[in-house]
Design a protein around this motif. Structure first.
Motif, PDB file in Angstrom:
ATOM      1  N   LYS A   1       6.470  -8.307  -7.369  1.00  0.00           N
ATOM      2  CA  LYS A   1       5.103  -7.951  -6.971  1.00  0.00           C
ATOM      3  C   LYS A   1       5.099  -7.268  -5.609  1.00  0.00           C
ATOM      4  CE  LYS A   1       0.478  -9.967  -6.580  1.00  0.00           C
ATOM      5  NZ  LYS A   1      -0.313 -11.225  -6.677  1.00  0.00           N
ATOM      6  N   LYS A   2       5.934  -7.763  -4.697  1.00  0.00           N
ATOM      7  CA  LYS A   2       6.036  -7.152  -3.367  1.00  0.00           C
ATOM      8  C   LYS A   2       6.601  -5.741  -3.469  1.00  0.00           C
ATOM      9  CE  LYS A   2       6.161  -7.374   1.228  1.00  0.00           C
ATOM     10  NZ  LYS A   2       6.720  -6.063   1.556  1.00  0.00           N
ATOM     11  N   LEU A   3       7.631  -5.546  -4.304  1.00  0.00           N
ATOM     12  CA  LEU A   3       8.205  -4.224  -4.493  1.00  0.00           C
ATOM     13  C   LEU A   3       7.163  -3.261  -5.056  1.00  0.00           C
ATOM     14  CD1 LEU A   3      10.592  -2.224  -4.638  1.00  0.00           C
ATOM     15  CD2 LEU A   3      11.111  -3.172  -6.902  1.00  0.00           C
ATOM     16  N   GLN A   4       6.443  -3.679  -6.064  1.00  0.00           N
ATOM     17  CA  GLN A   4       5.433  -2.824  -6.671  1.00  0.00           C
ATOM     18  C   GLN A   4       4.354  -2.441  -5.665  1.00  0.00           C
ATOM     19  OE1 GLN A   4       4.315  -5.386  -9.909  1.00  0.00           O
ATOM     20  NE2 GLN A   4       5.863  -4.565 -11.310  1.00  0.00           N
ATOM     21  N   MET A   5       4.009  -3.359  -4.809  1.00  0.00           N
ATOM     22  CA  MET A   5       3.006  -3.069  -3.786  1.00  0.00           C
ATOM     23  C   MET A   5       3.531  -2.045  -2.784  1.00  0.00           C
ATOM     24  SD  MET A   5       1.039  -5.746  -1.249  1.00  0.00           S
ATOM     25  CE  MET A   5       0.471  -6.672  -2.678  1.00  0.00           C
ATOM     26  N   ASP A   6       4.798  -2.240  -2.337  1.00  0.00           N
ATOM     27  CA  ASP A   6       5.397  -1.301  -1.387  1.00  0.00           C
ATOM     28  C   ASP A   6       5.543   0.087  -2.009  1.00  0.00           C
ATOM     29  OD1 ASP A   6       5.551  -3.326   0.437  1.00  0.00           O
ATOM     30  OD2 ASP A   6       7.690  -3.706   0.185  1.00  0.00           O
ATOM     31  N   ILE A   7       5.954   0.141  -3.281  1.00  0.00           N
ATOM     32  CA  ILE A   7       6.100   1.424  -3.961  1.00  0.00           C
ATOM     33  C   ILE A   7       4.751   2.112  -4.112  1.00  0.00           C
ATOM     34  CG2 ILE A   7       6.564   2.447  -6.233  1.00  0.00           C
ATOM     35  CD1 ILE A   7       9.018   0.737  -6.465  1.00  0.00           C
ATOM     36  N   MET A   8       3.726   1.352  -4.428  1.00  0.00           N
ATOM     37  CA  MET A   8       2.399   1.944  -4.582  1.00  0.00           C
ATOM     38  C   MET A   8       1.909   2.534  -3.269  1.00  0.00           C
ATOM     39  SD  MET A   8       0.024   2.865  -6.491  1.00  0.00           S
ATOM     40  CE  MET A   8       0.734   2.114  -7.973  1.00  0.00           C
ATOM     41  N   LEU A   9       2.155   1.840  -2.151  1.00  0.00           N
ATOM     42  CA  LEU A   9       1.764   2.381  -0.848  1.00  0.00           C
ATOM     43  C   LEU A   9       2.526   3.666  -0.542  1.00  0.00           C
ATOM     44  CD1 LEU A   9       1.617  -0.919   1.265  1.00  0.00           C
ATOM     45  CD2 LEU A   9      -0.312   0.454   0.473  1.00  0.00           C
ATOM     46  N   MET A  10       3.832   3.661  -0.847  1.00  0.00           N
ATOM     47  CA  MET A  10       4.637   4.853  -0.617  1.00  0.00           C
ATOM     48  C   MET A  10       4.198   5.987  -1.540  1.00  0.00           C
ATOM     49  SD  MET A  10       6.981   6.149   1.232  1.00  0.00           S
ATOM     50  CE  MET A  10       7.579   4.642   2.014  1.00  0.00           C
ATOM     51  N   PHE A  11       3.899   5.651  -2.807  1.00  0.00           N
ATOM     52  CA  PHE A  11       3.439   6.647  -3.782  1.00  0.00           C
ATOM     53  C   PHE A  11       2.157   7.329  -3.301  1.00  0.00           C
ATOM     54  CE2 PHE A  11       0.366   7.282  -7.253  1.00  0.00           C
ATOM     55  CZ  PHE A  11       0.987   8.330  -7.933  1.00  0.00           C
TER      56      PHE A  11
END
Length: 662
Positions: free
Chosen positions: A464-474
């Motif tokens: 969940k943390k990875l997906q959140m970080d990726i979404m912010l970067m995206f």
């Protein structure tokens, strides 16, 4: 009818013929999250059965419930109070049997604010009466030991006087709890007060605290039987302070309450008893700006509700296993162990700038040294076992911390892996979204394959943390990419401005600009139809800014010469003489927009300069050719004639330029 807000709960239970502490009940009282961090005070009353312990505690509850705020001192007890005295602690009249079984404590504390604004949680505790025919001496000893271990202020309720049997029994009871001693020089318990009910000898010692102190000195003067001397010495060495309070009799009606009476009328309680009760309760909680309030301590450390629960729950485990003699020391060692584990955790956090292995070693050393220092007077076996448990717990925490740091590094690696593939030029949003989808899946698979499981939820939490970080970067990369695309499209469309402008020569300048802007915006919308509306609006603002730049550049090219720009008014007057002018007010600034003849001024300047050059050139050439023709005419007549003709033509050119006749 007076409604009691306070309830009491039994924290003991009888199983297989013996008394055990009820951990669930303890948690309900001391484990309450609302007061977990509050310093805790427990006032416990014990003593022989049928001496009025529960009655006194209910009177204490009535007094505390008369407060208006946690900072205020309650109003004195009212002898004329019409509300019957009931309360959380069961009591009844009669003299044959005790009413209380086990240890009862108020379910919720009374919160009292001290002069330093510290909020203290005060609990009242009632202990089953000793010496009744239902309980053995050992059972009474266990109950009294529990009362001593849990309380910060222990009261021993007696009638008429303190005799040698009471002192001997008290010494036997206290021995069950003496293993909790911290050091040889520290006190085993905190304050202890004898409460002598129905004191008759007021000629010798008056009712109250002062008279009680004088009476106690005569009891503990070191004289008498050896057993009494031993008990007296034990009490003096193991309590931080010994006190005594002499009470009058409550009243004949209270003493003669029927066997089944479970309430009493306040009007039946003697006036003197009520006055002494108010004086006594105020002294315990509110005198000296609440500094008499006795908070539970272990050595020099104040305990809060949470720490006392940890101490008591461990003590309960040992008690329930039947090992009362080692319970106190085991509980104390457990408390030291927990504190040292907390020290390790905090140090590990505070040394955050150092590598983990160095932080671990420094923190481990500090925690272990602290344990050895605090437990140096503990039982050797308990100390050794506690040290081993501490080392094991520290190693466990260290391994978890190692795994945590590895997982954090893995998470960072996955985000960087995704970012690296996303930072490149894309042909369009469609390609960008496709690459995002693929790289997001690759990063998630890499995390799942290499993540170290720490608990049942650690993998899901990390994902969940990875997906959140990726979404912010995206979102960040997408915004940058869209801005580049919008900038390019706006630049391309804005470049068409001049061609569109030249295709509308019959319109006024302002109307032409509006028309061209409308056409270019339609063209831009067609090129950005796949963009979100917010992005499209942003791109339109870019385009309009670029169009305005084109307009400003175009207007400035045809602006009147600087000699005419003395003031805006002069410029307006001069411009109207040379060209048709529209006055356009935009954004608070006055700009002058030239219409169809706006370039005539510029063209006339150029023509005037050209005429001047032509004239000078014509007359100069004529003069030179004429002079040369006269000089050569004497020697070569044909050349002289040719030069004369050239001089004439040059003169005609200069005259024509001057008069602009061609």
């Amino acid at each position: 009818m007076h409604i009691n807000k306070t309830e009491a709960i039994n924290i003991t239970k009888r199983e297989n013929g013996k008394i055990n502490l009820d951990k669930n009940a303890l948690k309900e009282v001391l484990g309450n999250e609302k007061v977990a961090e509050y310093p805790v005070a427990i006032y416990s009353v014990a003593g022989p059965f049928r001496t009025g312990k529960s009655f006194l505690l209910n009177l204490f509850v009535r007094y505390l419930e008369r407060r208006e705020t946690i900072e205020s001192v309650p109003a004195p007890l009212d002898p004329n109070d019409k509300e019957p005295l009931t309360g959380p602690f069961k009591f009844q009249g009669g003299a044959s049997e005790g009413c209380t079984e086990g240890i009862w404590i108020t379910k919720e504390p009374f919160i009292i604010s001290t002069k330093t604004k510290k909020k203290v949680a005060l609990f009242l505790m009632d202990t089953q009466g000793a010496f009744d025919h239902k309980s053995s001496i050992k059972e009474s000893s266990i109950l009294f030991a529990l009362s001593l271990l849990l309380s910060s202020y222990q009261f021993f309720n007696l009638k008429t006087s303190i005799d040698s049997l009471h002192l001997q029994a008290l010494g036997n009871f206290a021995e069950y709890a003496q293993n909790v001693r911290d050091t040889k020089s520290s006190f085993l318990f905190q304050k202890f007060m004898f409460l002598i009910r129905d004191w008759k000898m007021i000629e010798d010692h008056k009712h109250g605290l002062y008279g009680g102190k004088r009476y106690l000195n005569t009891v503990l003067d070191g004289k008498g039987a050896d057993e009494n001397v031993k008990t007296n010495k034990f009490l003096k060495e193991n309590f931080s302070e010994l006190l005594c309070y002499l009470w009058p009799s409550p009243a004949p009606k209270i003493e003669g309450m029927g066997t089944n009476s479970k309430v009493c009328d306040m009007k039946d309680v003697g006036t003197e008893f009520m006055e002494k009760a108010t004086e006594f309760f105020q002294y315990l909680c509110f005198e000296n700006k609440n500094e008499n309030l006795m908070v539970k301590r272990e050595g020099a450390e104040e305990l809060n509700c949470k720490k006392l629960y940890e101490f008591a729950s461990h003590f309960a485990d040992v008690i329930n296993q039947g090992s009362i003699d080692t319970a106190g020391k085991a509980a104390k060692t457990e408390l030291i162990f927990r504190d040292c584990v907390d020290i390790y955790r905090k140090c590990l956090q505070n040394f955050g700038n150092e590598p983990l292995n160095e932080r671990h070693e420094r923190s481990r050393k500090k925690a272990c040294n602290e344990f050895l220092e605090k437990s140096k007077h503990s039982n050797k076996d308990l100390r050794k076992k506690g040290q081993e448990n501490l080392e094991q717990e520290i190693d466990k925490i260290y391994r978890l911390k190692q795994d945590e740091e590895k997982n954090n590094a893995l998470l960072k690696e996955c985000v960087e892996m995704y970012t690296m593939h996303m930072k490149k030029d894309f042909s369009g949003l469609e390609e960008f979204l496709n690459v995002h989808s693929n790289e997001k899946a690759n990063a998630e698979n890499h995390l799942k394959a290499n993540h170290i499981k720490m608990n049942d939820h650690s993998s899901a939490t990390a994902l969940k943390k990875l997906q959140m970080d990726i979404m912010l970067m995206f979102e960040s990369i997408k915004e940058q990419l869209q801005n580049r695309y919008l900038e390019k499209i706006a630049e391309s469309v804005a470049a068409k401005w001049f061609n569109h402008f030249e295709n509308t020569p019959s319109m006024k300048f302002e109307e032409r600009c509006d028309q061209v802007q409308s056409e270019l915006l339609e063209c831009f919308d067609e090129g950005t139809k796949d963009f979100e509306e917010s992005s499209n609006k942003k791109g339109q603002r870019m385009l309009i800014k670029k169009i305005n730049n084109f307009i400003q550049n175009y207007v400035s090219y045809f602006t009147p010469p600087s000699s005419l720009k003395s003031t805006q008014e002069d410029l307006l007057k001069a411009s109207k003489k040379r060209a048709d002018v529209d006055l356009d007010v935009m954004n608070g600034n006055i700009t002058y927009t030239l219409v169809e003849k706006e370039s005539s001024l510029k063209y006339e300047e150029v023509n005037e300069r050209n005429r001047k050059v032509k004239m000078e050139t014509g007359f100069g050439a004529a003069g030179g050719a004429g002079a040369l023709g006269v000089g050569l005419g004497f020697f070569v007549p044909p050349v002289g004639i040719a030069l004369g003709v050239g001089a004439g033509i040059s003169a005609l050119y200069g005259i024509g330029a001057k008069n602009s006749w061609w």
